[in-house]
Design a protein around this motif. Structure first.
Motif, mmCIF file in Angstrom:
data_model
loop_
_atom_site.group_PDB
_atom_site.id
_atom_site.type_symbol
_atom_site.label_atom_id
_atom_site.label_comp_id
_atom_site.label_asym_id
_atom_site.label_seq_id
_atom_site.Cartn_x
_atom_site.Cartn_y
_atom_site.Cartn_z
ATOM 1 N N GLN A 26 0.604 -16.053 -3.814
ATOM 2 C CA GLN A 26 1.634 -15.225 -4.409
ATOM 3 C C GLN A 26 1.121 -13.800 -4.581
ATOM 4 O OE1 GLN A 26 3.182 -16.567 -8.216
ATOM 5 N NE2 GLN A 26 5.151 -15.608 -7.766
ATOM 6 N N ALA A 27 1.823 -12.871 -3.975
ATOM 7 C CA ALA A 27 1.504 -11.460 -4.106
ATOM 8 C C ALA A 27 2.379 -10.857 -5.202
ATOM 9 C CB ALA A 27 1.741 -10.738 -2.787
ATOM 10 N N PRO A 28 1.958 -9.760 -5.824
ATOM 11 C CA PRO A 28 2.758 -9.128 -6.878
ATOM 12 C C PRO A 28 4.170 -8.805 -6.400
ATOM 13 C CG PRO A 28 0.560 -8.197 -6.856
ATOM 14 C CD PRO A 28 0.676 -9.062 -5.626
ATOM 15 N N GLY A 29 5.160 -9.206 -7.183
ATOM 16 C CA GLY A 29 6.541 -8.946 -6.839
ATOM 17 C C GLY A 29 7.116 -9.849 -5.775
ATOM 18 N N LYS A 30 6.336 -10.810 -5.306
ATOM 19 C CA LYS A 30 6.790 -11.726 -4.266
ATOM 20 C C LYS A 30 6.840 -13.155 -4.792
ATOM 21 C CE LYS A 30 6.758 -8.447 -1.159
ATOM 22 N NZ LYS A 30 8.016 -7.944 -0.544
ATOM 23 N N GLU A 31 7.624 -13.973 -4.128
ATOM 24 C CA GLU A 31 7.688 -15.380 -4.482
ATOM 25 C C GLU A 31 6.475 -16.112 -3.947
ATOM 26 O OE1 GLU A 31 12.513 -16.111 -4.701
ATOM 27 O OE2 GLU A 31 11.347 -17.021 -3.096
ATOM 28 N N ARG A 32 6.132 -17.197 -4.611
ATOM 29 C CA ARG A 32 5.039 -18.024 -4.142
ATOM 30 C C ARG A 32 5.411 -18.636 -2.796
ATOM 31 N NH1 ARG A 32 2.517 -22.219 -8.357
ATOM 32 N NH2 ARG A 32 2.171 -20.187 -9.330
ATOM 33 N N GLU A 33 4.469 -18.637 -1.861
ATOM 34 C CA GLU A 33 4.749 -19.167 -0.543
ATOM 35 C C GLU A 33 3.688 -20.167 -0.101
ATOM 36 O OE1 GLU A 33 4.592 -16.379 2.688
ATOM 37 O OE2 GLU A 33 2.808 -15.361 1.926
ATOM 38 N N PHE A 34 4.132 -21.114 0.692
ATOM 39 C CA PHE A 34 3.244 -22.115 1.255
ATOM 40 C C PHE A 34 2.342 -21.492 2.294
ATOM 41 C CE2 PHE A 34 2.561 -24.978 4.878
ATOM 42 C CZ PHE A 34 1.831 -25.984 4.267
ATOM 43 N N VAL A 35 1.088 -21.915 2.319
ATOM 44 C CA VAL A 35 0.129 -21.407 3.284
ATOM 45 C C VAL A 35 -0.317 -22.506 4.242
ATOM 46 C CG1 VAL A 35 -2.082 -20.242 3.640
ATOM 47 C CG2 VAL A 35 -0.692 -19.691 1.630
ATOM 48 N N VAL A 36 -0.967 -23.531 3.700
ATOM 49 C CA VAL A 36 -1.447 -24.654 4.505
ATOM 50 C C VAL A 36 -1.401 -25.927 3.684
ATOM 51 C CG1 VAL A 36 -2.962 -23.293 6.015
ATOM 52 C CG2 VAL A 36 -3.839 -24.176 3.842
ATOM 53 N N GLY A 37 -1.350 -27.074 4.367
ATOM 54 C CA GLY A 37 -1.357 -28.358 3.697
ATOM 55 C C GLY A 37 -2.161 -29.363 4.497
ATOM 56 N N ILE A 38 -2.602 -30.420 3.823
ATOM 57 C CA ILE A 38 -3.394 -31.446 4.485
ATOM 58 C C ILE A 38 -3.019 -32.815 3.938
ATOM 59 C CG2 ILE A 38 -5.322 -31.252 2.850
ATOM 60 C CD1 ILE A 38 -7.201 -31.720 5.288
ATOM 61 N N SER A 39 -2.916 -33.797 4.825
ATOM 62 C CA SER A 39 -2.524 -35.139 4.445
ATOM 63 C C SER A 39 -3.619 -35.838 3.666
ATOM 64 C CB SER A 39 -2.160 -35.956 5.687
ATOM 65 O OG SER A 39 -3.296 -36.151 6.512
ATOM 66 N N ARG A 40 -3.277 -36.969 3.093
ATOM 67 C CA ARG A 40 -4.231 -37.732 2.292
ATOM 68 C C ARG A 40 -5.454 -38.140 3.097
ATOM 69 N NH1 ARG A 40 -0.798 -42.541 0.108
ATOM 70 N NH2 ARG A 40 -2.748 -43.029 -0.998
ATOM 71 N N SER A 41 -5.243 -38.467 4.345
ATOM 72 C CA SER A 41 -6.340 -38.884 5.212
ATOM 73 C C SER A 41 -7.136 -37.708 5.760
ATOM 74 C CB SER A 41 -5.803 -39.705 6.376
ATOM 75 O OG SER A 41 -4.998 -38.907 7.220
ATOM 76 N N GLY A 42 -6.529 -36.534 5.751
ATOM 77 C CA GLY A 42 -7.165 -35.370 6.337
ATOM 78 C C GLY A 42 -6.895 -35.227 7.818
ATOM 79 N N ILE A 43 -6.177 -36.182 8.388
ATOM 80 C CA ILE A 43 -5.914 -36.161 9.817
ATOM 81 C C ILE A 43 -4.858 -35.129 10.189
ATOM 82 C CG2 ILE A 43 -5.006 -37.513 11.747
ATOM 83 C CD1 ILE A 43 -6.252 -39.982 10.454
ATOM 84 N N ASN A 44 -3.841 -34.991 9.355
ATOM 85 C CA ASN A 44 -2.753 -34.068 9.640
ATOM 86 C C ASN A 44 -2.852 -32.812 8.787
ATOM 87 O OD1 ASN A 44 -1.196 -37.105 9.718
ATOM 88 N ND2 ASN A 44 -1.075 -35.792 11.538
ATOM 89 N N THR A 45 -2.709 -31.666 9.430
ATOM 90 C CA THR A 45 -2.698 -30.392 8.721
ATOM 91 C C THR A 45 -1.475 -29.597 9.127
ATOM 92 O OG1 THR A 45 -4.062 -29.301 10.404
ATOM 93 C CG2 THR A 45 -5.199 -30.343 8.550
ATOM 94 N N TYR A 46 -1.055 -28.698 8.250
ATOM 95 C CA TYR A 46 0.160 -27.916 8.464
ATOM 96 C C TYR A 46 -0.086 -26.484 8.032
ATOM 97 C CZ TYR A 46 1.678 -32.770 8.260
ATOM 98 O OH TYR A 46 1.778 -34.124 8.453
ATOM 99 N N SER A 47 0.446 -25.550 8.787
ATOM 100 C CA SER A 47 0.222 -24.144 8.499
ATOM 101 C C SER A 47 1.510 -23.341 8.577
ATOM 102 C CB SER A 47 -0.774 -23.537 9.494
ATOM 103 O OG SER A 47 -2.021 -24.201 9.462
ATOM 104 N N ALA A 48 1.626 -22.358 7.709
ATOM 105 C CA ALA A 48 2.720 -21.409 7.807
ATOM 106 C C ALA A 48 2.513 -20.559 9.050
ATOM 107 C CB ALA A 48 2.771 -20.531 6.560
ATOM 108 N N ASP A 49 3.604 -20.107 9.646
ATOM 109 C CA ASP A 49 3.503 -19.313 10.870
ATOM 110 C C ASP A 49 2.661 -18.051 10.671
ATOM 111 O OD1 ASP A 49 6.910 -19.988 12.031
ATOM 112 O OD2 ASP A 49 5.044 -21.118 12.261
ATOM 113 N N SER A 50 2.704 -17.493 9.480
ATOM 114 C CA SER A 50 2.000 -16.252 9.208
ATOM 115 C C SER A 50 0.482 -16.389 9.255
ATOM 116 C CB SER A 50 2.423 -15.694 7.850
ATOM 117 O OG SER A 50 2.134 -16.613 6.810
#
Length: 127
Positions: free
Chosen positions: A39-63
Motif C-alpha cells: 500500500q502506497a500513500p493515498g492508494k488502496e492496498r493491492e495484491f502483489v504475490v501469493g503462494i499455495s499451502r504446498s508452495g507448488i503454486n505461486t501467483y503474481s500481479a501483472d505489475s
C-alpha cells in the motif's frame, strides 16, 4: 492463531534488489495460503504475490510478474519476497498475510480473504 512479522524493508536504488521476510509464530505455518500485499500513500492496498499451502503454486500481479518471487520455508515458518529490478512505483508498505480458512475456493487477490496480517515493512525505491 498466527502472528506475522515482516522485515527486510529499506531504501534501494531503482534497478536494485531487496528481500523481505515474513516470520510466523506457531508450528502450523505451512498449513496456510500466504500472500504479500502493498500500500502506497493515498492508494488502496493491492495484491502483489501469493503462494499455495504446498508452495507448488505461486501467483503474481501483472505489475511485478517476472521481477518478484515468493517462496516459503516451512521448517523456518518463514515466507520470503525476493524483489528484483525495483522501480520507484514499487515504493510502498509491504504486508504479509495468511488465510486461516479452508475447504473452499477464494480470490487470493482480495485482502478480505485473509485472516492474519503483519505490521508491514517500508520499501522505498529511489530514482
Amino acid at each position: 492463531q498466527v502472528q506475522l512479522v515482516e522485515s527486510g524493508g529499506g531504501l534501494v536504488q531503482a534497478g536494485g534488489s531487496l528481500r523481505l521476510s515474513c516470520a510466523a509464530s506457531g508450528r502450523t505455518f505451512s498449513s496456510y495460503f500466504m500472500g504479500w500485499f502493498r500500500q502506497a500513500p493515498g492508494k488502496e492496498r493491492e495484491f502483489v504475490v501469493g503462494i499455495s499451502r504446498s508452495g507448488i503454486n505461486t501467483y503474481s500481479a501483472d505489475s511485478v510478474k517476472g521481477r518478484f518471487t515468493i517462496s516459503r520455508d516451512g521448517a523456518k515458518n518463514t515466507v520470503y519476497l525476493q524483489m528484483n529490478s525495483l522501480k520507484p512505483e514499487d515504493t510502498a508498505v509491504y504486508y504479509c498475510a495468511a488465510r486461516g480458512r479452508f475447504g473452499g475456493s477464494f480470490d487470493y487477490t482480495q485482502g478480505s480473504e485473509y485472516d492474519y496480517w503483519g505490521q508491514g515493512t517500508q520499501v522505498t525505491v529511489s530514482s
